[in-house]
Design a protein around this motif. Sequence first.
Motif, PDB file in Angstrom:
ATOM      1  N   VAL A 123      20.414   6.276  20.663  1.00 50.86           N
ATOM      2  CA  VAL A 123      19.965   6.499  22.042  1.00 50.86           C
ATOM      3  C   VAL A 123      19.895   8.000  22.377  1.00 50.86           C
ATOM      4  CG1 VAL A 123      20.523   6.133  24.478  1.00 50.86           C
ATOM      5  CG2 VAL A 123      20.748   4.251  22.837  1.00 50.86           C
ATOM      6  N   PRO A 124      20.916   8.811  22.027  1.00 51.75           N
ATOM      7  CA  PRO A 124      20.802  10.257  22.291  1.00 51.75           C
ATOM      8  C   PRO A 124      19.602  10.893  21.582  1.00 51.75           C
ATOM      9  CG  PRO A 124      23.076   9.679  21.838  1.00 51.75           C
ATOM     10  CD  PRO A 124      22.272   8.464  21.513  1.00 51.75           C
ATOM     11  N   THR A 125      19.290  10.444  20.356  1.00 52.61           N
ATOM     12  CA  THR A 125      18.143  10.985  19.641  1.00 52.61           C
ATOM     13  C   THR A 125      16.849  10.642  20.365  1.00 52.61           C
ATOM     14  OG1 THR A 125      19.278  10.805  17.523  1.00 52.61           O
ATOM     15  CG2 THR A 125      16.882  10.963  17.466  1.00 52.61           C
ATOM     16  N   LEU A 126      16.731   9.399  20.821  1.00 46.30           N
ATOM     17  CA  LEU A 126      15.538   8.984  21.559  1.00 46.30           C
ATOM     18  C   LEU A 126      15.402   9.785  22.852  1.00 46.30           C
ATOM     19  CD1 LEU A 126      13.153   7.064  21.767  1.00 46.30           C
ATOM     20  CD2 LEU A 126      14.658   5.409  22.886  1.00 46.30           C
ATOM     21  N   MET A 127      16.517  10.019  23.529  1.00 41.92           N
ATOM     22  CA  MET A 127      16.486  10.832  24.746  1.00 41.92           C
ATOM     23  C   MET A 127      16.041  12.257  24.437  1.00 41.92           C
ATOM     24  SD  MET A 127      20.004   9.593  26.644  1.00 41.92           S
ATOM     25  CE  MET A 127      19.862  10.925  27.836  1.00 41.92           C
ATOM     26  N   ALA A 128      16.507  12.795  23.332  1.00 44.46           N
ATOM     27  CA  ALA A 128      16.126  14.145  22.940  1.00 44.46           C
ATOM     28  C   ALA A 128      14.626  14.243  22.713  1.00 44.46           C
ATOM     29  CB  ALA A 128      16.877  14.553  21.666  1.00 44.46           C
TER      30      ALA A 128
END
Length: 304
Positions: A123-128
Amino acid sequence: MPAWILITFASAFLQNLRSVLQKHLKGRMGTTGATFVRFGYGVPFALTYLAVLHYGLGRPLPVPDGAFAFWAVIGAFAQIAATFLLVHLFSFRNFAVGTAYSRTEPAQAALIALVLFGETITVPTLMAILVSVLGVMLISVARTALTLPSLFTSVFSRTALIGLLSGLFFGVSGIAYRSASLALQPSLPAPDSVMQASYTLVVVILVQTFAMLFWMLWRDRAELRRVGAAWKIGILVGFVGATASFGWFTAMTLQQVAVVKALAQVEMLFTFASSVFFFKEKINRLEVAGCVLIVAGVLLLLVV
């Protein structure tokens, strides 16, 4: 503090300095020549680093194999394409904004790792990724009327696509270089990341130099003469570029590419300073906001 962090900070500073010099060279030669200077004039320094490690410090040379050759060639040509597009982009936008487009590289590298190596996207990667893309969209409409439709169509503008493609190729080259360096069989009982990085750099920069030299001899000899005439700045570009690459290769041997490139967004601070104080360029508020979003987005990768 881990060594790769210090190496990354130093490499980011040197890479910005190299980009400043390459933009300056654009006034003396075309995009091809300004790209070639980065590699051609860097060969003596890359060879010097390897010679010092091997003959001066007694570190044995690693043993290459087919996997190393494959990834080294892929990385070499991907970096040529990325550098060419970045230098070309300077013709359309100012220095800081042009560089910012390619700063989506860490997020794109994470996507490439997913496709090539099956790494999952958290999820953090997708947000990035989403935050970085929003930053690119803001930069694209910064000098036009800002509307919701224009914001979403801006990512398909010519300058945005060139910048995104440059970031894509930089991401490919980073992954390829890490794969090539790790594929080397060390002669020591334990891996020698510095020697692996130096050996990879020499092979890659030789491939890049001969490939571009052949191209200019075949298609544009006048550009090659302009490259020779700019030898004073060319030597400085070669030294800075080779030293920065040596640092990148070492850091990416020690740490994952996406993490190294995320931390490398500190380069944008150097880039803004160069744009304002060296090139005397003006950056509006939307361009600043877009660049900040790109930096914020890729820094999210540090928490993955």
